[in-house]
Design a protein around this motif. Sequence first.
Motif, short mmCIF file in Angstrom:
data_model
loop_
_atom_site.label_atom_id
_atom_site.label_comp_id
_atom_site.label_asym_id
_atom_site.label_seq_id
_atom_site.Cartn_x
_atom_site.Cartn_y
_atom_site.Cartn_z
N TYR A 24 0.64 -1.59 -0.05
CA TYR A 24 -0.21 0.06 -0.11
C TYR A 24 1.06 0.98 0.03
CZ TYR A 24 -2.75 -3.79 2.14
OH TYR A 24 -3.52 -4.78 2.22
N ASP A 25 1.83 1.58 0.48
CA ASP A 25 3.17 2.05 0.58
C ASP A 25 4.39 2.07 -0.85
OD1 ASP A 25 4.93 1.73 1.78
OD2 ASP A 25 3.71 1.93 3.08
N TYR A 26 5.24 3.59 -0.92
CA TYR A 26 6.67 3.04 -1.18
C TYR A 26 7.47 2.23 -0.67
CZ TYR A 26 10.86 5.99 -3.07
OH TYR A 26 11.57 5.35 -4.27
N SER A 27 7.67 2.39 0.27
CA SER A 27 8.55 1.88 1.15
C SER A 27 8.48 0.70 0.98
CB SER A 27 8.69 2.66 2.67
OG SER A 27 9.09 3.44 2.97
N MET A 28 6.83 -0.18 1.52
CA MET A 28 6.75 -1.16 1.44
C MET A 28 7.02 -2.21 -0.14
SD MET A 28 7.00 -3.46 3.96
CE MET A 28 6.03 -2.62 4.87
N MET A 64 -7.85 4.31 -2.88
CA MET A 64 -6.95 3.32 -4.05
C MET A 64 -6.08 4.46 -5.15
SD MET A 64 -8.10 1.00 -3.26
CE MET A 64 -7.11 -0.36 -4.77
N ILE A 65 -6.20 5.60 -6.15
CA ILE A 65 -5.45 5.77 -6.89
C ILE A 65 -4.15 6.92 -5.54
CG2 ILE A 65 -5.00 8.36 -8.03
CD1 ILE A 65 -7.95 7.32 -9.07
N HIS A 66 -5.04 6.73 -4.73
CA HIS A 66 -3.56 7.52 -3.83
C HIS A 66 -2.58 6.43 -3.31
CE1 HIS A 66 -2.86 9.49 -0.38
NE2 HIS A 66 -2.18 9.15 0.52
N HIS A 67 -2.86 5.29 -2.92
CA HIS A 67 -2.00 4.09 -2.75
C HIS A 67 -1.19 3.50 -3.96
CE1 HIS A 67 -3.12 3.94 1.81
NE2 HIS A 67 -4.29 4.71 1.39
N THR A 68 -2.22 2.80 -5.29
CA THR A 68 -1.78 2.73 -6.41
C THR A 68 -0.31 3.86 -6.87
OG1 THR A 68 -3.67 1.64 -6.81
CG2 THR A 68 -2.09 2.00 -8.28
N SER A 72 3.11 2.08 -7.59
CA SER A 72 4.25 2.31 -8.22
C SER A 72 5.86 3.35 -8.92
CB SER A 72 3.16 3.01 -9.73
OG SER A 72 1.93 2.36 -8.95
N ARG A 73 5.65 3.95 -7.62
CA ARG A 73 7.02 4.25 -8.14
C ARG A 73 7.94 3.80 -7.04
NH1 ARG A 73 3.90 8.95 -4.63
NH2 ARG A 73 2.64 9.96 -5.93
N GLY A 74 7.50 2.52 -6.25
CA GLY A 74 8.56 1.77 -5.75
C GLY A 74 9.00 0.27 -6.15
#
Length: 275
Positions: A24-28, A64-68, A72-74
Amino acid sequence: MKNTVTTLQNQKLNKDKITMLTCYDYSMAKLMDTSGINVLLIGDSLGQVMLGYEDTLPVTMEDMIHHTRAVSRGAKEAFVLADMPFMSYQTSVYDAVLNAGRLMKEGRANGVKLEGGAKVCRQIEAIVEASIPVCAHIGLTPQSVNAFGGFKVQGKSEEAARQLIEDAKAVERAGAFMVVLECVPAKLAALVSEAVNIPTIGIGAGAGCDGQVLVYQDMLAMFSDFKPKFVKQFANVGEVMKQAFADYTKEVKGGTFPSEEHIFAISDEIIDKLY
Ligand SMILES: Nc1nc(=O)c2c([nH]1)NC[C@@H]1CN(c3ccc(C(=O)N[C@@H](CCC(=O)O)C(=O)O)cc3)CN21
Ligand SMILES: CC(C)C(=O)C(=O)O
Ligand SMILES: [Mg+2]
Protein backbone atom coordinates in the motif's frame (compact mmCIF):
# COMPACT_ATOMS: atom_id res chain seq x y z
CA MET A 1 13.08 -7.69 -15.67
CA LYS A 2 9.58 -6.21 -15.44
CA ASN A 3 6.84 -8.75 -14.70
CA THR A 4 4.12 -8.58 -17.36
CA VAL A 5 0.90 -10.40 -18.24
CA THR A 6 3.03 -12.66 -20.49
CA THR A 7 5.75 -13.46 -17.92
CA LEU A 8 3.07 -14.26 -15.31
CA GLN A 9 1.18 -16.53 -17.69
CA ASN A 10 4.44 -18.26 -18.70
CA GLN A 11 5.06 -18.99 -15.02
CA LYS A 12 1.94 -21.19 -15.02
CA LEU A 13 3.19 -23.07 -18.10
CA ASN A 14 6.64 -23.53 -16.50
CA LYS A 15 5.15 -24.51 -13.12
CA ASP A 16 7.02 -21.60 -11.54
CA LYS A 17 4.75 -20.38 -8.71
CA ILE A 18 3.65 -16.74 -8.80
CA THR A 19 4.21 -14.71 -5.61
CA MET A 20 1.84 -11.87 -4.80
CA LEU A 21 1.58 -9.73 -1.66
CA THR A 22 -0.61 -6.78 -0.86
CA CYS A 23 1.26 -3.47 -0.78
CA TYR A 24 0.00 0.00 0.00
CA ASP A 25 3.00 2.36 0.08
CA TYR A 26 6.36 3.29 -1.48
CA SER A 27 8.78 1.96 1.18
CA MET A 28 7.10 -1.43 1.31
CA ALA A 29 6.94 -1.55 -2.51
CA LYS A 30 10.72 -1.15 -2.73
CA LEU A 31 11.32 -3.85 -0.10
CA MET A 32 9.01 -6.31 -1.88
CA ASP A 33 10.27 -5.36 -5.35
CA THR A 34 13.90 -6.00 -4.45
CA SER A 35 12.86 -9.30 -2.80
CA GLY A 36 11.53 -10.55 -6.14
CA ILE A 37 7.81 -10.61 -5.36
CA ASN A 38 6.10 -10.95 -8.77
CA VAL A 39 2.93 -8.95 -8.14
CA LEU A 40 2.19 -6.10 -5.71
CA LEU A 41 -1.55 -5.91 -5.06
CA ILE A 42 -3.02 -2.66 -3.85
CA GLY A 43 -5.88 -4.53 -2.20
CA ASP A 44 -9.06 -2.87 -1.04
CA SER A 45 -8.13 -4.72 2.19
CA LEU A 46 -6.39 -1.39 2.85
CA GLY A 47 -9.80 -0.39 4.20
CA GLN A 48 -9.20 -2.74 7.12
CA VAL A 49 -5.42 -2.78 7.58
CA MET A 50 -4.56 0.84 6.68
CA LEU A 51 -7.77 2.73 7.47
CA GLY A 52 -9.38 0.72 10.29
CA TYR A 53 -12.78 0.07 8.67
CA GLU A 54 -14.69 -3.11 9.56
CA ASP A 55 -14.85 -4.26 5.93
CA THR A 56 -13.79 -3.11 2.46
CA LEU A 57 -17.08 -1.44 1.51
CA PRO A 58 -16.23 2.19 2.46
CA VAL A 59 -13.03 2.24 0.33
CA THR A 60 -13.18 4.89 -2.42
CA MET A 61 -11.54 5.33 -5.83
CA GLU A 62 -9.57 8.23 -4.31
CA ASP A 63 -8.22 5.90 -1.57
CA MET A 64 -7.19 3.34 -4.19
CA ILE A 65 -5.53 5.87 -6.52
CA HIS A 66 -3.62 7.48 -3.62
CA HIS A 67 -2.08 4.16 -2.54
CA THR A 68 -1.59 2.81 -6.08
CA ARG A 69 0.45 5.88 -7.07
CA ALA A 70 2.73 5.34 -4.05
CA VAL A 71 3.28 1.65 -4.82
CA SER A 72 3.88 2.29 -8.54
CA ARG A 73 6.76 4.64 -7.73
CA GLY A 74 8.52 1.87 -5.80
CA ALA A 75 7.86 -1.07 -8.11
CA LYS A 76 10.57 -1.34 -10.77
CA GLU A 77 10.11 -5.05 -11.57
CA ALA A 78 6.91 -6.19 -9.87
CA PHE A 79 3.57 -6.08 -11.71
CA VAL A 80 1.34 -3.48 -10.02
CA LEU A 81 -2.24 -4.72 -9.65
CA ALA A 82 -4.94 -2.43 -8.21
CA ASP A 83 -8.26 -3.57 -6.73
CA MET A 84 -11.40 -1.87 -8.01
CA PRO A 85 -13.30 -0.75 -4.89
CA PHE A 86 -16.92 -1.53 -4.03
CA MET A 87 -19.37 0.24 -6.40
CA SER A 88 -16.70 1.35 -8.87
CA TYR A 89 -17.68 -1.38 -11.40
CA GLN A 90 -20.92 -3.05 -10.17
CA THR A 91 -23.06 -0.07 -11.24
CA SER A 92 -22.41 -0.25 -15.00
CA VAL A 93 -19.99 -1.28 -17.73
CA TYR A 94 -19.35 2.43 -18.33
CA ASP A 95 -18.35 3.03 -14.70
CA ALA A 96 -16.14 -0.07 -14.80
CA VAL A 97 -14.14 1.13 -17.81
CA LEU A 98 -13.91 4.70 -16.50
CA ASN A 99 -12.67 3.63 -13.05
CA ALA A 100 -10.30 0.95 -14.36
CA GLY A 101 -8.87 3.69 -16.58
CA ARG A 102 -8.34 5.98 -13.59
CA LEU A 103 -6.36 3.29 -11.73
CA MET A 104 -4.13 2.93 -14.81
CA LYS A 105 -3.86 6.62 -15.72
CA GLU A 106 -3.72 8.26 -12.29
CA GLY A 107 -2.48 5.29 -10.24
CA ARG A 108 -0.05 4.00 -12.91
CA ALA A 109 -1.13 0.41 -12.26
CA ASN A 110 -0.28 -2.37 -14.74
CA GLY A 111 -3.69 -4.01 -14.33
CA VAL A 112 -6.87 -4.05 -12.25
CA LYS A 113 -8.69 -6.68 -10.19
CA LEU A 114 -12.42 -6.94 -9.62
CA GLU A 115 -14.62 -9.35 -7.67
CA GLY A 116 -17.13 -11.71 -9.24
CA GLY A 117 -17.49 -14.42 -11.88
CA ALA A 118 -20.12 -14.73 -14.60
CA LYS A 119 -21.98 -11.69 -13.17
CA VAL A 120 -19.17 -9.26 -14.03
CA CYS A 121 -18.09 -10.69 -17.39
CA ARG A 122 -19.56 -7.73 -19.32
CA GLN A 123 -17.36 -5.43 -17.25
CA ILE A 124 -14.28 -7.64 -17.75
CA GLU A 125 -14.82 -7.73 -21.54
CA ALA A 126 -15.19 -3.95 -21.76
CA ILE A 127 -12.12 -3.19 -19.61
CA VAL A 128 -10.00 -5.70 -21.59
CA GLU A 129 -11.32 -4.07 -24.80
CA ALA A 130 -9.77 -0.83 -23.48
CA SER A 131 -6.37 -2.63 -23.33
CA ILE A 132 -6.39 -2.88 -19.53
CA PRO A 133 -5.33 -6.27 -18.11
CA VAL A 134 -7.96 -7.67 -15.73
CA CYS A 135 -7.50 -10.16 -12.89
CA ALA A 136 -10.77 -11.70 -11.65
CA HIS A 137 -11.44 -12.70 -8.02
CA ILE A 138 -13.90 -15.50 -7.14
CA GLY A 139 -14.82 -17.62 -4.13
CA LEU A 140 -14.98 -15.46 -1.01
CA THR A 141 -15.43 -12.00 -2.49
CA PRO A 142 -15.23 -9.67 0.54
CA GLN A 143 -17.26 -6.89 -1.13
CA SER A 144 -20.23 -9.32 -0.94
CA VAL A 145 -19.85 -9.83 2.83
CA ASN A 146 -23.42 -8.64 3.47
CA ALA A 147 -24.83 -11.06 0.88
CA PHE A 148 -22.73 -13.94 2.25
CA GLY A 149 -23.54 -13.10 5.89
CA GLY A 150 -19.85 -13.13 6.92
CA PHE A 151 -16.34 -14.06 5.73
CA LYS A 152 -16.98 -17.77 5.09
CA VAL A 153 -15.44 -20.54 3.02
CA GLN A 154 -17.14 -20.81 -0.40
CA GLY A 155 -17.83 -23.65 -2.83
CA LYS A 156 -18.44 -26.47 -0.36
CA SER A 157 -21.69 -27.87 -1.81
CA GLU A 158 -21.78 -29.62 -5.19
CA GLU A 159 -23.82 -26.77 -6.65
CA ALA A 160 -21.49 -24.07 -5.30
CA ALA A 161 -18.42 -26.03 -6.45
CA ARG A 162 -19.84 -26.34 -9.99
CA GLN A 163 -20.65 -22.61 -9.97
CA LEU A 164 -17.05 -21.79 -8.97
CA ILE A 165 -15.67 -23.85 -11.87
CA GLU A 166 -18.14 -22.17 -14.25
CA ASP A 167 -17.17 -18.72 -12.90
CA ALA A 168 -13.48 -19.44 -13.49
CA LYS A 169 -14.16 -20.55 -17.06
CA ALA A 170 -16.43 -17.55 -17.65
CA VAL A 171 -13.86 -14.96 -16.54
CA GLU A 172 -11.22 -16.67 -18.68
CA ARG A 173 -13.54 -16.49 -21.72
CA ALA A 174 -14.27 -12.83 -20.92
CA GLY A 175 -10.54 -12.11 -21.20
CA ALA A 176 -9.24 -12.10 -17.62
CA PHE A 177 -5.48 -12.86 -17.63
CA MET A 178 -5.43 -14.28 -14.09
CA VAL A 179 -7.89 -15.17 -11.31
CA VAL A 180 -7.73 -15.04 -7.50
CA LEU A 181 -9.40 -17.91 -5.62
CA GLU A 182 -10.19 -16.87 -2.06
CA CYS A 183 -11.26 -19.21 0.75
CA VAL A 184 -12.24 -22.31 -1.25
CA PRO A 185 -11.46 -25.95 -0.38
CA ALA A 186 -7.95 -26.91 -1.56
CA LYS A 187 -9.09 -29.84 -3.74
CA LEU A 188 -11.64 -27.64 -5.52
CA ALA A 189 -9.03 -24.90 -6.11
CA ALA A 190 -6.65 -27.51 -7.59
CA LEU A 191 -9.43 -28.68 -9.90
CA VAL A 192 -10.18 -25.10 -11.00
CA SER A 193 -6.46 -24.51 -11.61
CA GLU A 194 -6.43 -27.46 -14.04
CA ALA A 195 -9.69 -26.42 -15.68
CA VAL A 196 -8.44 -23.01 -16.86
CA ASN A 197 -5.37 -21.90 -18.81
CA ILE A 198 -4.94 -18.61 -16.92
CA PRO A 199 -2.94 -18.60 -13.65
CA THR A 200 -4.90 -19.03 -10.40
CA ILE A 201 -3.69 -17.17 -7.31
CA GLY A 202 -4.84 -18.69 -4.04
CA ILE A 203 -5.53 -17.20 -0.63
CA GLY A 204 -6.94 -19.86 1.65
CA ALA A 205 -7.13 -22.15 -1.40
CA GLY A 206 -4.20 -24.54 -0.91
CA ALA A 207 -0.96 -25.31 -2.74
CA GLY A 208 -2.64 -26.50 -5.95
CA CYS A 209 -2.96 -22.93 -7.22
CA ASP A 210 -0.46 -21.40 -9.65
CA GLY A 211 0.50 -18.72 -7.12
CA GLN A 212 -0.28 -17.38 -3.67
CA VAL A 213 -1.26 -14.03 -2.16
CA LEU A 214 -1.42 -12.80 1.43
CA VAL A 215 -2.08 -9.48 3.11
CA TYR A 216 1.40 -8.34 4.20
CA GLN A 217 0.35 -7.19 7.67
CA ASP A 218 -1.03 -10.71 8.23
CA MET A 219 2.16 -12.52 7.17
CA LEU A 220 4.31 -10.13 9.24
CA ALA A 221 2.02 -10.37 12.30
CA MET A 222 1.36 -6.61 12.26
CA PHE A 223 -2.46 -6.87 12.28
CA SER A 224 -4.56 -8.49 15.00
CA ASP A 225 -8.23 -7.46 14.50
CA PHE A 226 -8.81 -10.94 13.03
CA LYS A 227 -6.63 -13.82 11.84
CA PRO A 228 -8.03 -16.03 9.07
CA LYS A 229 -7.04 -19.73 9.23
CA PHE A 230 -5.08 -19.41 5.97
CA VAL A 231 -2.60 -16.88 7.38
CA LYS A 232 0.96 -18.00 8.14
CA GLN A 233 3.07 -15.54 10.11
CA PHE A 234 6.48 -15.62 8.40
CA ALA A 235 8.03 -13.15 10.86
CA ASN A 236 6.83 -11.49 14.04
CA VAL A 237 7.45 -7.96 12.82
CA GLY A 238 4.60 -6.69 14.99
CA GLU A 239 6.49 -7.78 18.11
CA VAL A 240 9.77 -6.30 16.81
CA MET A 241 7.97 -2.98 16.21
CA LYS A 242 6.35 -2.93 19.65
CA GLN A 243 9.76 -3.59 21.25
CA ALA A 244 11.35 -0.78 19.23
CA PHE A 245 8.57 1.67 20.22
CA ALA A 246 9.04 0.72 23.89
CA ASP A 247 12.85 1.11 23.65
CA TYR A 248 12.44 4.53 22.00
CA THR A 249 10.10 5.65 24.79
CA LYS A 250 12.54 4.43 27.45
CA GLU A 251 15.55 6.18 25.86
CA VAL A 252 13.76 9.49 25.25
CA LYS A 253 12.46 9.58 28.82
CA GLY A 254 15.83 8.43 30.19
CA GLY A 255 17.73 11.03 28.16
CA THR A 256 19.95 8.49 26.37
CA PHE A 257 18.47 9.35 22.98
CA PRO A 258 19.48 11.46 21.14
CA SER A 259 23.19 11.01 21.93
CA GLU A 260 26.40 12.58 20.54
CA GLU A 261 26.20 10.82 17.16
CA HIS A 262 22.71 12.18 16.43
CA ILE A 263 23.30 15.89 17.04
CA PHE A 264 24.64 18.88 15.10
CA ALA A 265 27.48 21.00 16.49
CA ILE A 266 27.90 24.79 16.68
CA SER A 267 31.00 26.71 17.92
CA ASP A 268 30.97 27.65 21.63
CA GLU A 269 31.99 31.20 20.63
CA ILE A 270 28.62 31.77 18.99
CA ILE A 271 26.71 30.15 21.82
CA ASP A 272 28.59 32.34 24.40
CA LYS A 273 27.52 35.46 22.51
CA LEU A 274 23.90 34.37 22.69
CA TYR A 275 24.14 34.07 26.47
N1 LIG B 1 -5.99 -8.39 7.09
C1 LIG B 1 -6.76 -8.92 6.14
N2 LIG B 1 -6.50 -10.15 5.68
C2 LIG B 1 -7.27 -10.72 4.73
O1 LIG B 1 -6.97 -11.86 4.31
C3 LIG B 1 -8.35 -9.97 4.19
C4 LIG B 1 -8.58 -8.66 4.69
N3 LIG B 1 -7.78 -8.17 5.66
N4 LIG B 1 -9.59 -7.88 4.23
C5 LIG B 1 -10.34 -8.32 3.07
C6 LIG B 1 -10.51 -9.78 3.09
C7 LIG B 1 -11.38 -10.31 4.21
N5 LIG B 1 -10.85 -11.64 4.36
C8 LIG B 1 -11.19 -12.55 5.35
C9 LIG B 1 -11.54 -12.13 6.62
C10 LIG B 1 -11.84 -13.02 7.61
C11 LIG B 1 -11.82 -14.39 7.36
C12 LIG B 1 -12.12 -15.35 8.44
O2 LIG B 1 -12.02 -15.01 9.60
N6 LIG B 1 -12.49 -16.61 8.13
C13 LIG B 1 -12.69 -17.59 9.17
C14 LIG B 1 -13.93 -18.41 8.93
C15 LIG B 1 -13.89 -19.41 7.82
C16 LIG B 1 -15.07 -20.38 7.85
O3 LIG B 1 -15.03 -21.31 8.66
O4 LIG B 1 -16.01 -20.23 7.05
C17 LIG B 1 -11.42 -18.43 9.33
O5 LIG B 1 -11.26 -19.05 10.38
O6 LIG B 1 -10.56 -18.40 8.44
C18 LIG B 1 -11.48 -14.83 6.08
C19 LIG B 1 -11.15 -13.91 5.08
C20 LIG B 1 -9.72 -11.85 3.48
N7 LIG B 1 -9.24 -10.49 3.25
C1 LIG C 1 -6.75 -10.59 -0.22
C2 LIG C 1 -6.60 -10.06 -1.60
C3 LIG C 1 -6.82 -11.09 -2.64
C4 LIG C 1 -7.47 -8.84 -1.81
O1 LIG C 1 -8.36 -8.80 -2.63
C5 LIG C 1 -7.20 -7.66 -0.98
O2 LIG C 1 -6.16 -7.61 -0.29
O3 LIG C 1 -8.02 -6.74 -1.03
MG1 LIG D 1 -9.58 -7.07 -2.40
